[in-house]
Design a protein around this motif. Structure first.
Motif, mmCIF file in Angstrom:
data_model
loop_
_atom_site.group_PDB
_atom_site.id
_atom_site.type_symbol
_atom_site.label_atom_id
_atom_site.label_comp_id
_atom_site.label_asym_id
_atom_site.label_seq_id
_atom_site.Cartn_x
_atom_site.Cartn_y
_atom_site.Cartn_z
ATOM 1 N N SER A 1 0.815 -1.216 0.000
ATOM 2 C CA SER A 1 0.000 0.000 0.000
ATOM 3 C C SER A 1 0.848 1.265 0.000
ATOM 4 N N ARG A 2 2.164 1.104 0.155
ATOM 5 C CA ARG A 2 3.095 2.229 0.134
ATOM 6 C C ARG A 2 4.423 1.709 -0.412
ATOM 7 N N LEU A 3 5.327 2.622 -0.739
ATOM 8 C CA LEU A 3 6.682 2.249 -1.131
ATOM 9 C C LEU A 3 7.403 1.668 0.082
ATOM 10 N N LEU A 4 7.907 0.448 -0.055
ATOM 11 C CA LEU A 4 8.583 -0.201 1.074
ATOM 12 C C LEU A 4 10.065 0.176 1.079
ATOM 13 N N LEU A 5 10.296 1.444 1.384
ATOM 14 C CA LEU A 5 11.638 2.013 1.473
ATOM 15 C C LEU A 5 11.658 2.988 2.644
ATOM 16 N N HIS A 6 12.612 2.786 3.551
ATOM 17 C CA HIS A 6 12.647 3.578 4.793
ATOM 18 C C HIS A 6 14.086 3.906 5.158
ATOM 19 N N ALA A 7 14.362 5.181 5.437
ATOM 20 C CA ALA A 7 15.679 5.616 5.890
ATOM 21 C C ALA A 7 15.786 5.329 7.382
ATOM 22 N N CYS A 8 16.473 4.241 7.735
ATOM 23 C CA CYS A 8 16.407 3.751 9.109
ATOM 24 C C CYS A 8 17.551 4.210 9.999
ATOM 25 N N THR A 9 18.715 4.571 9.431
ATOM 26 C CA THR A 9 19.795 5.108 10.259
ATOM 27 C C THR A 9 20.387 6.350 9.599
ATOM 28 N N LEU A 10 20.870 7.250 10.433
ATOM 29 C CA LEU A 10 21.500 8.481 9.969
ATOM 30 C C LEU A 10 22.571 8.862 10.996
ATOM 31 N N ALA A 11 23.804 9.061 10.520
ATOM 32 C CA ALA A 11 24.907 9.409 11.416
ATOM 33 C C ALA A 11 25.679 10.581 10.831
ATOM 34 N N PHE A 12 25.974 11.568 11.685
ATOM 35 C CA PHE A 12 26.702 12.748 11.246
ATOM 36 C C PHE A 12 27.383 13.381 12.447
ATOM 37 N N GLU A 13 28.165 14.417 12.192
ATOM 38 C CA GLU A 13 28.870 15.127 13.249
ATOM 39 C C GLU A 13 28.030 16.314 13.723
ATOM 40 N N ASP A 14 27.861 16.430 15.029
ATOM 41 C CA ASP A 14 27.118 17.563 15.579
ATOM 42 C C ASP A 14 27.734 18.863 15.066
ATOM 43 N N PRO A 15 26.947 19.715 14.386
ATOM 44 C CA PRO A 15 27.517 20.929 13.789
ATOM 45 C C PRO A 15 28.023 21.942 14.796
ATOM 46 N N GLU A 16 27.656 21.781 16.062
ATOM 47 C CA GLU A 16 28.098 22.730 17.083
ATOM 48 C C GLU A 16 29.255 22.194 17.918
ATOM 49 N N THR A 17 29.174 20.904 18.298
ATOM 50 C CA THR A 17 30.172 20.348 19.218
ATOM 51 C C THR A 17 31.181 19.426 18.548
ATOM 52 N N GLY A 18 30.860 18.948 17.346
ATOM 53 C CA GLY A 18 31.741 18.003 16.671
ATOM 54 C C GLY A 18 31.553 16.564 17.126
ATOM 55 N N GLU A 19 30.622 16.324 18.044
ATOM 56 C CA GLU A 19 30.364 14.971 18.541
ATOM 57 C C GLU A 19 29.784 14.092 17.434
ATOM 58 N N ALA A 20 30.202 12.837 17.406
ATOM 59 C CA ALA A 20 29.641 11.877 16.451
ATOM 60 C C ALA A 20 28.260 11.447 16.935
ATOM 61 N N LEU A 21 27.262 11.660 16.110
ATOM 62 C CA LEU A 21 25.884 11.345 16.469
ATOM 63 C C LEU A 21 25.337 10.263 15.534
ATOM 64 N N SER A 22 24.488 9.401 16.074
ATOM 65 C CA SER A 22 23.869 8.354 15.265
ATOM 66 C C SER A 22 22.428 8.157 15.717
ATOM 67 N N PHE A 23 21.533 8.046 14.751
ATOM 68 C CA PHE A 23 20.110 7.895 15.044
ATOM 69 C C PHE A 23 19.569 6.705 14.279
ATOM 70 N N SER A 24 18.566 6.046 14.861
ATOM 71 C CA SER A 24 18.007 4.857 14.237
ATOM 72 C C SER A 24 16.508 4.778 14.512
ATOM 73 N N VAL A 25 15.743 4.497 13.464
ATOM 74 C CA VAL A 25 14.305 4.262 13.583
ATOM 75 C C VAL A 25 13.979 3.069 12.691
ATOM 76 N N PRO A 26 13.463 1.963 13.258
ATOM 77 C CA PRO A 26 13.225 0.783 12.429
ATOM 78 C C PRO A 26 12.141 1.023 11.387
ATOM 79 N N ALA A 27 12.193 0.246 10.316
ATOM 80 C CA ALA A 27 11.181 0.347 9.262
ATOM 81 C C ALA A 27 9.822 -0.072 9.808
ATOM 82 N N PRO A 28 8.756 0.641 9.435
ATOM 83 C CA PRO A 28 7.415 0.307 9.930
ATOM 84 C C PRO A 28 6.735 -0.771 9.094
ATOM 85 N N PHE A 29 7.509 -1.536 8.334
ATOM 86 C CA PHE A 29 6.931 -2.609 7.505
ATOM 87 C C PHE A 29 7.796 -3.869 7.604
#
Length: 223
Positions: free
Chosen positions: A195-223
């Motif tokens: 019923s929808r496109l089965l494509l999901h951006a589940c992880t994203l990692a980058f450097e905090d633009p203010e502190t330089g800390e390595a950040l990583s985020f994750s949200v599982p696919a809802p399908f």
């Protein structure tokens, strides 16, 4: 040639809210629902988008990257000019790490591999793209997460090295395994399997633009 406004498609409204994954002073990470634009469309009826929803409180906000209208998942929104500049440099340097989950038609044979096929916009079939030798380089790596032989489908982790428009959809189709629910590149019977496109951006990692800390985020696919 630019399409006249009166010939543009009016998209259906999205009544789903943005899920805030992390809110900082210089950026916000959100989980975008499917069928919501990242930036406002050209047609006046297509203003609703991730960016437009932030402009009430942050009038000067701009996008640093995008997800397709039909794709769900993680988007980082810079809230200041400094963070926009910092994050833009990270995306240009390809130091931002992104992983997508997709469910494709058929059984992918190799446990992992890559699709290295140049792409370009298809002016005859907008907004689609096409594989072409004179296109821009496009590289996607993949790994099999699960093979479902009973339903003849495979769950993949996709790692885009480049970020071309519709890259993941077109690369999956080019290797013979279109993404379920994809109205642009899948045969009608495969597009109708979800019923929808089965494509999901589940992880994203980058450097905090203010502190330089390595950040990583994750949200599982809802399908």
């Amino acid at each position: 040639m630019t399409t006249p406004i009166d010939q543009l498609t009016v998209l259906p409204p999205c009544d789903q809210p943005l899920e805030i994954v992390r809110e900082a002073s210089t950026f916000v990470v959100v989980n975008k629902p499917p069928r919501l634009l990242t930036v406002p469309g050209r047609h006046p009826a297509n203003r609703d988008s991730v960016i437009e929803r932030f402009r009430a409180e942050h009038p000067q906000v701009h996008a640093v990257h995008r997800l397709d209208f039909d794709t769900s998942g993680l988007v980082v929104v810079p809230l200041t000019k400094t963070s926009l500049s910092h994050l833009s440099r990270q995306f240009q340097a390809r130091s931002v790490s992104k992983t997508y989950t997709a469910v494709v038609q058929g059984i992918v044979r190799d446990d992992e591999g890559e699709i290295n096929l140049p792409m370009a916009p298809d002016p005859e079939r907008r907004p689609r793209s096409k594989i072409t030798e004179d296109g821009k380089p496009a590289l996607t790596r993949f790994k099999v997460l699960e093979r479902d032989h009973s339903q003849d489908r495979t769950r993949l982790a996709l790692y885009p090295v480049t970020g071309r428009s519709h890259q993941l959809r077109l690369h999956c189709q080019a290797m013979g395994h279109p993404i379920l629910g994809c109205e642009f590149y899948a045969p009608p019977e495969v597009a109708a399997m979800a019923s929808r496109l089965l494509l999901h951006a589940c992880t994203l990692a980058f450097e905090d633009p203010e502190t330089g800390e390595a950040l990583s985020f994750s949200v599982p696919a809802p399908f």
